[in-house]
Enzyme design. Structure first.
Site, short mmCIF file in Angstrom:
data_model
loop_
_atom_site.label_atom_id
_atom_site.label_comp_id
_atom_site.label_asym_id
_atom_site.label_seq_id
_atom_site.Cartn_x
_atom_site.Cartn_y
_atom_site.Cartn_z
N LYS A 116 -1.32 5.14 0.78
CA LYS A 116 -2.50 4.31 0.56
C LYS A 116 -3.74 4.83 1.29
O LYS A 116 -4.85 4.68 0.79
CB LYS A 116 -2.23 2.87 0.99
CG LYS A 116 -1.23 2.13 0.11
CD LYS A 116 -1.07 0.70 0.59
CE LYS A 116 0.24 0.07 0.18
NZ LYS A 116 0.42 -0.17 -1.23
N GLU A 200 -7.50 -3.05 7.09
CA GLU A 200 -8.49 -3.41 6.08
C GLU A 200 -9.10 -4.75 6.39
O GLU A 200 -8.47 -5.60 7.03
CB GLU A 200 -7.80 -3.58 4.71
CG GLU A 200 -7.47 -2.32 4.02
CD GLU A 200 -6.84 -2.60 2.66
OE1 GLU A 200 -6.46 -1.62 2.03
OE2 GLU A 200 -6.73 -3.77 2.24
N HIS A 235 2.90 -11.76 -1.49
CA HIS A 235 2.36 -10.51 -2.04
C HIS A 235 3.14 -9.98 -3.22
O HIS A 235 3.03 -8.82 -3.58
CB HIS A 235 2.26 -9.43 -0.95
CG HIS A 235 1.51 -9.88 0.27
ND1 HIS A 235 0.23 -10.36 0.21
CD2 HIS A 235 1.88 -9.95 1.57
CE1 HIS A 235 -0.17 -10.69 1.43
NE2 HIS A 235 0.81 -10.47 2.26
N ARG A 297 2.80 4.61 -12.78
CA ARG A 297 3.97 4.35 -13.63
C ARG A 297 3.66 3.21 -14.56
O ARG A 297 2.57 2.62 -14.49
CB ARG A 297 5.15 3.96 -12.74
CG ARG A 297 4.79 2.77 -11.86
CD ARG A 297 5.97 2.18 -11.14
NE ARG A 297 5.60 1.40 -9.97
CZ ARG A 297 5.24 0.12 -10.00
NH1 ARG A 297 5.18 -0.55 -11.14
NH2 ARG A 297 4.91 -0.51 -8.88
#
Ligand code: ADP
Ligand code: ADP
Ligand code: MG
Length: 650
Positions: A116, A200, A235, A297
């Site tokens: 990430k 973040e 999540h 994907r």
């Protein structure tokens, strides 16, 4: 186009890929673990290859065996589905080294998006908006804590190798930073073997909106609009939809343009998803969405995009991998109507979504409607087991409507029509969520389910009439017996007296006795808990019988009553076994066979009186009796009642 492909996956996604392959005239090869030898995806395929024991590390993650299977069967290409090896760049290289085609992006594209932090740095360079935060190399706690203060609390600590919602910690207060960091690192280390993190800005009132992208090997890249996946629990996505509620033309144009830019930045080929986090605290604004990650994907929720665009994304994957150009240009792809997808899981929402296992004794999905309103994606049939080895998703229900309200009404109806008995499922929870006022109005954000969890997971208790119906159906009295059934005489003898037929009905930790009396007009009186119910054989309840149980379906809720019956249990487990055991403590009231005797399958052997009921124990198969309990004996729970000679058993 390929003549033959191998599908390196199981369950619904393997079946999904095969459906399109078959439509295109492409032969299919399935791979399977020992636990999946009889699975639907194996049955659907033209050929199947066993690749190892049940644990995924010994089967579905064994890239070497999968490639061997492809070579041995003459498959030209491998479709990875999602999960497993789908985002493993080493596997892609091994596939290519074996002279096969990987149906997906290049290993370089997967690598570029695999971590990430690196992906975010790359996206920043490409001019894609990225969540404000620190995506650098430094991992010292002082650096990270300082960055967190600069970013401004609340912040989100994320594993850079993360996936499936693991390795994330929201931090509200600088004092909690150190502890949260330690927790995220531990989880990341355990799940991904990489403890490095990024920090973040935690977006308030976050919405998860992602864009489906598609590239080919000729430099083309398009988007297929957005999906909203804000209905999440921990999540993880629960219900997805397309388009996003409240989406404006301006916002859509900005998001889709950024997504195509991201795909082009890595020369992307095949199906991919750019996930964005959106600050919806003041509605959808084009300056308030940020790149979160790319999934390189096919996505679990791809069917909602197919429903609103009419594109078969798997067909596009096969065509692009075979070297063809994208079948459509951007201007030829249009949005029509609205679609939803709900993920049906074997889990118990009333016990904090504890994963469930079990045999799916009864499984009925809504009929697919020819006009394309409902689509059911599943990899299981009635009789299959949800095993602890794999993802407990049972099916996905996908609906389409001319607008959001119509598609949502269709989803609610589809959920309510689905009948599953044998394992606990999240169907009632999905139904409540689909009917939730905020969700219905399109007011979604990723925290909504957690805030409303109690209301969304509340379950109605069954009514006494449902218990009475369960007792009646468990008795078998509503179903005609074949004329030569050896039971007829015994059932009459054992069960019918002036007291009628007795049956225990359990629900939760309560057990009640029902007394069933057949009436001259073909109906029955069921006395239960001091109430009398007069029921005809067509009482109108939807139900399913399975060993020791009756499930009564009431909308999306399946009330499962325990209606213990040793015969049924014997049928389920002892079809080839050599002993019959007492299912509960009781008295051997009558013995109808002797040791040394040859008995026939179905022949009544003895009557056990237990919990005030008489149970007839019959032979589960032909055989010679080695031992049988004595008349008048008091037996304990699990005591052997009958033992067959070993040589004949089975
Ligand atoms: P999607 O948005 O398509 O649901 P996810 O990242 O949730 O994407 O993953 C899709 C599927 O991939 C999951 O259902 C699971 O089977 C598999 N998967 C993803 N990440 C992991 C992981 N870290 N560990 C195990 N399986 C995973
Ligand atoms: P994963 O690889 O586990 O799917 P993601 O980065 O895609 O990880 O994040 C998963 C989910 O976490 C998102 O769908 C969203 O609900 C939430 N999330 C991620 N980043 C943020 C953020 N910065 N602020 C608020 N919520 C976030
Ligand atoms: Mg994600």
């Amino acid at each position: 186009m390929f003549a033959k492909i191998l599908i390196a996956n199981r369950g619904e996604i393997a079946c999904r890929v095969m459906r399109t392959a078959q439509r295109l005239g492409v032969s299919t090869v399935a791979v399977h673990s020992d636990a999946d030898a009889q699975a639907l995806h194996v049955r659907m395929a033209d050929q199947a290859v066993a690749i190892g024991p049940a644990p995924v590390g010994e089967s579905y993650l064994r890239g070497d065996r999968i490639i061997e299977a492809a070579v041995a069967t003459g498959a030209e290409a491998i479709h990875p589905g999602y999960g497993f090896l789908s985002e493993n760049p080493d596997f892609v290289e091994q596939v290519e080294a074996a002279g096969l085609v990987f149906i997906g992006p290049s290993s370089a594209s997967i690598r570029a998006m695999g971590l990430k932090d690196a992906a975010k740095r790359l996206m920043e360079k490409a001019g894609v908006p990225v969540v404000p935060g620190y995506h650098g190399e430094a991992q010292e706690i002082v650096v990270l804590a300082t960055k967190a203060r600069e970013i401004g609390y609340p912040v989100l600590i994320k594993a850079r190798a993360g996936g499936g919602g693991k390795g994330m910690r929201r931090v509200e207060d600088p004092d909690d930073f150190a502890e949260a960091l330690a927790g995220a690192r531990r989880e990341a280390k355990a799940a991904f073997g990489d403890e490095r993190v990024l920090v973040e800005k935690y977006i308030e009132k976050p919405r998860h909106i992602e864009v489906q992208v598609f590239g080919d090997n000729h430099g083309n890249a398009v988007h297929l609009f957005e999906r909203d996946c804000s209905a999440q629990r921990r999540h993880q996505k629960v219900i997805e939809e397309a388009p996003a509620p409240g989406m404006t033309d301006e916002m859509r144009a900005a998001m889709c343009e950024a997504a195509v830019k991201a795909a082009r930045a890595i020369d992307y080929s095949g199906a991919g998803t750019i996930e964005f986090i959106v600050d919806a605290s003041e509605g959808l604004r084009p300056d308030r969405f940020w790149f979160m990650e790319m999934n390189t994907r096919l996505q679990v929720e791809h069917p909602v995009t197919e429903m609103v665009t009419g594109v078969d994304l798997v067909e596009w994957q096969l065509r692009v991998a075979a070297g063809e150009r994208l079948p459509k240009r951007q201007g030829e792809i249009a949005l029509e109507g609205h679609a939803f997808e709900a993920r049906i899981y074997a889990e118990d929402p009333t016990r904090d979504f504890l994963p469930a296992t079990g045999k799916l004794h009864h499984l009925r999905f809504p009929e697919a409607i020819a006009d394309g309103t409902i689509r059911v994606e599943t990899g299981v049939r009635a009789g299959d087991r949800i095993s602890p080895f794999y993802d407990p998703m049972i099916a996905k229900l996908v609906t389409h409507g001319s607008d959001r309200a119509a598609a949502l009404a269709a989803l609610r109806a589809a959920i309510a029509e689905t009948e599953i008995a044998g394992s606990t499922t999240n169907l009632p929870f999905l139904h409540a969520l689909a009917g939730d006022e905020a969700f219905s109005s399109g007011d979604v954000d990723t925290g909504m389910i957690a805030r409303r969890q109690e209301a969304l997971t509340a379950l109605p208790a069954p009514g006494p009439r449902q218990a009475a119906v369960a007792a009646l159906e468990a008795s078998g009295l509503t179903r005609p017996r074949p004329a030569d059934d050896p039971w007829d005489t015994l059932v009459g003898y054992a069960h019918f007296g002036s007291n009628g037929f007795r049956r225990m009905v359990g629900f939760g930790n309560r057990t009640m006795e029902a007394r069933i009396v057949p009436l001259a007009d073909g109906r029955f009186t069921v006395e239960l808990g001091g109430e009398n119910f007069t029921l005809s054989p067509d009482h109108g309840e939807r139900f399913a019988l399975w060993p020791g149980h009756v499930t009564i379906f009431d909308g999306p809720v399946g009330h499962s009553f325990a209606t213990p019956d040793p015969l049924e249990a014997a049928e389920d487990v002892a079809a080839g076994g050599d002993t019959l055991r007492a299912p509960m403590p009781g008295l051997v009231k009558l013995v109808r066979a002797a040791s040394g005797e040859a008995v026939k399958k179905g022949q009544p052997l003895l009557i056990l009186e237990a919990m005030k009921m008489e149970h007839t124990i019959a032979a589960p198969h032909d055989g010679i009796l080695a031992e049988i309990a004595a008349e008048g004996a008091q037996v304990t729970d699990g005591a052997v009642l009958v033992r067959f000679e070993e040589s004949v058993a089975g």
